[in-house]
Design a protein around this motif. Sequence first.
Motif, PDB file in Angstrom:
ATOM      1  N   LYS A   1      -0.804   4.659  17.308  1.00 16.55           N
ATOM      2  CA  LYS A   1      -0.913   3.837  16.442  1.00 16.55           C
ATOM      3  C   LYS A   1       1.418   3.327  15.996  1.00 16.55           C
ATOM      4  CE  LYS A   1       0.069   8.085  12.973  1.00 16.55           C
ATOM      5  NZ  LYS A   1      -0.261   8.756  12.323  1.00 16.55           N
ATOM      6  N   TRP A   2       1.975   4.732  17.132  1.00 16.69           N
ATOM      7  CA  TRP A   2       3.179   3.983  16.663  1.00 16.69           C
ATOM      8  C   TRP A   2       3.942   3.636  18.157  1.00 16.69           C
ATOM      9  CZ3 TRP A   2       6.879   5.977  13.966  1.00 16.69           C
ATOM     10  CH2 TRP A   2       6.709   7.576  13.587  1.00 16.69           C
TER      11      TRP A   2
ATOM     12  N   HIS B   1       8.504  -2.986  18.921  1.00 13.02           N
ATOM     13  CA  HIS B   1       9.210  -3.583  17.895  1.00 13.02           C
ATOM     14  C   HIS B   1      10.797  -3.840  18.621  1.00 13.02           C
ATOM     15  CE1 HIS B   1      10.668  -5.667  14.752  1.00 13.02           C
ATOM     16  NE2 HIS B   1      11.301  -5.258  13.400  1.00 13.02           N
TER      17      HIS B   1
ATOM     18  N   GLN C   1       3.424   8.458   9.479  1.00  7.47           N
ATOM     19  CA  GLN C   1       3.513   7.319   9.410  1.00  7.47           C
ATOM     20  C   GLN C   1       4.267   6.219  10.388  1.00  7.47           C
ATOM     21  OE1 GLN C   1       0.263   6.064   9.457  1.00  7.47           O
ATOM     22  NE2 GLN C   1       0.044   8.316   8.842  1.00  7.47           N
ATOM     23  N   PRO C   2       3.809   5.197  11.516  1.00 13.06           N
ATOM     24  CA  PRO C   2       4.525   4.531  11.990  1.00 13.06           C
ATOM     25  C   PRO C   2       6.256   3.975  11.039  1.00 13.06           C
ATOM     26  CG  PRO C   2       3.008   4.385  12.925  1.00 13.06           C
ATOM     27  CD  PRO C   2       2.441   5.194  11.812  1.00 13.06           C
ATOM     28  N   ASP C   3       5.264   3.235   9.629  1.00  9.76           N
ATOM     29  CA  ASP C   3       6.763   2.656   8.797  1.00  9.76           C
ATOM     30  C   ASP C   3       6.669   3.520   7.940  1.00  9.76           C
ATOM     31  OD1 ASP C   3       4.223   3.545   7.236  1.00  9.76           O
ATOM     32  OD2 ASP C   3       3.510   1.949   6.212  1.00  9.76           O
ATOM     33  N   THR C   4       7.344   4.929   8.200  1.00 10.55           N
ATOM     34  CA  THR C   4       7.484   5.535   7.316  1.00 10.55           C
ATOM     35  C   THR C   4       9.205   5.319   7.514  1.00 10.55           C
ATOM     36  OG1 THR C   4       6.507   7.194   8.095  1.00 10.55           O
ATOM     37  CG2 THR C   4       8.944   7.786   6.463  1.00 10.55           C
ATOM     38  N   ALA C   5       9.624   4.991   5.999  1.00 11.59           N
ATOM     39  CA  ALA C   5      11.453   4.562   5.657  1.00 11.59           C
ATOM     40  C   ALA C   5      12.176   6.084   5.866  1.00 11.59           C
ATOM     41  CB  ALA C   5      11.620   4.142   4.624  1.00 11.59           C
TER      42      ALA C   5
ATOM     43  N   ARG D   1       5.750  -0.245  16.675  1.00 11.77           N
ATOM     44  CA  ARG D   1       7.556  -0.295  16.837  1.00 11.77           C
ATOM     45  C   ARG D   1       7.506   0.420  17.414  1.00 11.77           C
ATOM     46  NH1 ARG D   1       9.844   4.378  12.006  1.00 11.77           N
ATOM     47  NH2 ARG D   1      11.697   4.016  12.654  1.00 11.77           N
TER      48      ARG D   1
END
Length: 212
Positions: free
Chosen positions: A159-160, A166, A115-119, A163
Amino acid sequence: LFCGAGFSADCLNFKPDETLGTGAQLLDLFNTELRQEPPYRDLQNAADALQDKIADNGMMTLLKERFTVSNVTSDMADLLRYPWQAIYTTNYDSALEIAAQAAQKPVDPLNNTDQPDTATPNLPIIHLHGYVQKWDIHNFRESCVLGAESYSKLTLLRKWLDRFRHDIDRAQIVVFVGFNAGDFHLNQAINDLTGLREKAFFINRPTAQADP
């Protein structure tokens, strides 16, 4: 930092020849495997034909074998020592991860299935077209961007792109190493970013011809 095929081309498990770029070597390999006469001239079409012939498992095995990296150059390790905030690549191989290890820089590789919001506590290396180390028979078809069918869908990669935009937008400099200008979906993602021209740098082979 963005790394395309030119970054790790000399480190891959291909027979040495005068061909520039892994795409041409792959096309030759696929045509040989297909016993194709006349040979395919388009890599995407050849990839789809071969995948139809040897199925997902056969294609995944072939690519894992060819995109295995055992050593990297000192130049590649030196590049990883700079204070990058994020690294993106369209390469399947682990050359960046091995170079980071040689540079003693902790990294977290991410596949396009993540997932693109993976920390990540360490420097993220994001494999937009798939990562051989994370492929299995369940995710390979979705993850690997190679054939015409996968380019028409780009299901996981899309979906990436937010990010990707950004990170490039907020970067002080953006360095493209061995970038393939034919990756239209990446061009589309960044073509309207304000100020990109002033901070973007391209590194290619000394023999590369500049495209006006």
